[in-house]
Every structure is written in structure tokens, then in C-alpha cells.
Design a protein around this motif. Sequence first.
Motif, PDB file in Angstrom:
ATOM      1  N   LEU A 187       0.824  -1.031  -0.063  1.00  0.00           N
ATOM      2  CA  LEU A 187      -0.218  -0.009  -0.097  1.00  0.00           C
ATOM      3  C   LEU A 187       0.942   1.176  -0.256  1.00  0.00           C
ATOM      4  N   PHE A 229      -0.717   4.348  -8.639  1.00  0.00           N
ATOM      5  CA  PHE A 229      -1.966   4.467  -8.389  1.00  0.00           C
ATOM      6  C   PHE A 229      -2.506   3.271  -8.707  1.00  0.00           C
ATOM      7  N   LEU A 278      -4.152   0.178  -6.172  1.00  0.00           N
ATOM      8  CA  LEU A 278      -5.336  -0.339  -6.411  1.00  0.00           C
ATOM      9  C   LEU A 278      -5.126  -2.130  -6.168  1.00  0.00           C
ATOM     10  N   LEU A 286      -4.715  -3.067  -2.572  1.00  0.00           N
ATOM     11  CA  LEU A 286      -6.145  -2.880  -1.901  1.00  0.00           C
ATOM     12  C   LEU A 286      -6.678  -4.201  -2.367  1.00  0.00           C
ATOM     13  N   MET A 295      -5.426  -7.389  -0.624  1.00  0.00           N
ATOM     14  CA  MET A 295      -5.657  -7.687   0.708  1.00  0.00           C
ATOM     15  C   MET A 295      -7.222  -7.915   0.876  1.00  0.00           C
ATOM     16  N   HIS A 301     -10.942  -0.909   3.459  1.00  0.00           N
ATOM     17  CA  HIS A 301     -10.533  -0.897   2.111  1.00  0.00           C
ATOM     18  C   HIS A 301     -11.455  -0.989   0.989  1.00  0.00           C
ATOM     19  N   LEU A 357     -12.030   1.717  -1.939  1.00  0.00           N
ATOM     20  CA  LEU A 357     -12.145   1.352  -3.456  1.00  0.00           C
ATOM     21  C   LEU A 357     -13.572   1.971  -4.016  1.00  0.00           C
ATOM     22  N   ILE A 400     -12.986   5.747  -4.613  1.00  0.00           N
ATOM     23  CA  ILE A 400     -11.996   5.939  -5.947  1.00  0.00           C
ATOM     24  C   ILE A 400     -13.108   5.700  -7.269  1.00  0.00           C
TER      25      ILE A 400
END
Lengths: 99, 222
Positions: free
Chosen positions: A8, A84, A88, A91, A94, B17, B21, B24
Motif C-alpha cells: 500500500l 495508483f 489499487l 487493496l 488485501m 479498503h 475502493l 475511488i
Amino acid sequence: MNNPIGNLNKIFDSRIRLGVMSILMVNEEVSFNDLKQMLELTDGNLASHLNTLEENGYLKVHKGFIGRKTNTTYSITKAGEKAFKGHLGALESMIRSID
Amino acid sequence: MSNFDIQSTLSMTEQQHLDTLSDIKRMMERSSRFISLSGLSGIFAGCSALVGAAISYYWLHDYYVSWNTTGRFDAEGFAWLRVKLIALALIVMAFALVGGIFFTWRRAKRNKLPVWDITSRNVLINALIPMIAGGAFIAGLLYNNLEAMVAPVSLIFYGLALVNASKYTLSDIRYLGIAEIILGILNVFYLRRGLYFWAVGFGVLHIFYGAIMWWKYERQSA
């Protein structure tokens, strides 16, 4: 052991910086005022976050004029796009690892 | 630390998270597409177009009846009819536009989104390019007395404008644009039926798509 948290990006801990990057990913060039409007921020707050992103080489600044008024626009750099997307991906992995 | 504690911390970070997301995703969508376009705008524009088409139908009808009764071409009557129809078309267009802007403005306000921002500007600029080209083209057709071509050309250019602008707003607009283009092309092969094609393209299709979009995006909030 591969720790997914390590992937991250610290710079994207801030929701505002993440927001700026999200907007710049899908728009070629965005002006300071448009960013301010979309993120609902004050001038000073947005400027400091933009500085951080610029210092890290994630965005390019173009200073221009509309008539006599300054019109500063921002666009994402290759490095910014890569960072970026990496964030992503981290994320995503994870969330997957938890499931 | 009990098993339950570990579980709850894990699910909390997972939630964070997921929130990030969706943040975003929301920013990407909101900054690149104008999402406040209201289906009611389409319905209103469609109704205006149908009223306009009905009025011109009666005008044309009267004109042909008097032509048939006198049995000769009335140049003055035709010139007057032409002016009236052009004026009517402009009034209907302005009316549809004002109503369309009103419903979209209302929807944006309800959702606390800006009406005039980078996305609506993109929609406008990209719709205006084919629209202005089409307008100039139609002016040229009228100048050359090619009235029969006005309906198909307006449908085709309007369709192109919608397809072009659809990249910056709800993607449903793209299919409306394609339908308008197809209708315009068909119209070229039935040139004397322009008013019917025009009524279907600007009236029926707008109401149909407006209703679909309202049903899809706005039903709950109404």
C-alpha cells in the motif's frame, strides 16, 4: 512472507490525494478550480496535497492563463499512474486474502 | 486477544479498503460523467416535439387543402408556411431545451451535485459540435430549397451529437443516438414522410428513453 500491507502506498493514505489521483486517472487535464469543486475543498488544503503529489512526481502542473486570470491545470504522470494502479492492486489483494 | 477480536479488526480493515475502493470508483465516475441528466428532461422534450409536430401537421394539412381547392401553387402561401414552420421548430427546440435543463437542474440539486462543472461542460461541448454542424447544414438545405432533407438531416446530426456526448454522461444516451441516426437514414428513403419520422425521432423516442432512464435511475428518489 509477502505482506500485502507493505504494497500500500503511504502517499495515498490521504483520501484527498487518492481522490485527486482518481480524478486525474480518467481526465486528461483538470484545472485547480474543477478539482476544488469536485473534492469540496478549500484552496489551501487542496494546494498542499497537490504539492505532495507533485513532489513525488505523480502529477504534472501546467500554468496557463485565461485572459488575465491564471489557470493552473494538472495531469497525471506515468509514474503516478503506475503508483495508483499498484495501490489499487494492493487493496484488491488485501481484500482477497481476507476472504 | 480472543478469536472474536481478531475477526472484528480484520473485517474492519476489509470494510475500510472496500470504502476506499468505492470512494475511488465514485470519484472516477463523478469526475468523468455527468450523471444528473434526468429522464424527465427527455419526456418533456418528447412531449414538446409531439405538440410541435401536431401543429405543423395541421398547418401543412391546411396548406395542401387550399392547394387542392384552388388547384394552383401559391408561392406566397408556401413562403409564409415555410417561415411559420421554421419559427415553430425554433420555438419547440427552445421550449424543450429550457424544460430539459430545468428537470436536470432539479435532479442535480436534489442529489447535491453541481449542475455546471467539468462533466456538464464536456457534455455540452461534445453535443454542440455535431449540432452546430447540423444546424449550418440545415440552413444550407433551406437556402437551396431542399426542405424534404431537413427532417432526416436533423435526425442524423442529432443522433451523432448524442453518441458523441454519451461518453460524458449516462451511457443510455448512446443507444438513443444510434436509434435517431437509423431513423434519419430510413427517412432519406421516404423523403416526403419527414414529419412522421421527425415526430417519432424527437417525440416518441425521447419519451420512451426518458421513461426508461427515469425508471432506471430516479424512481426511488421520486
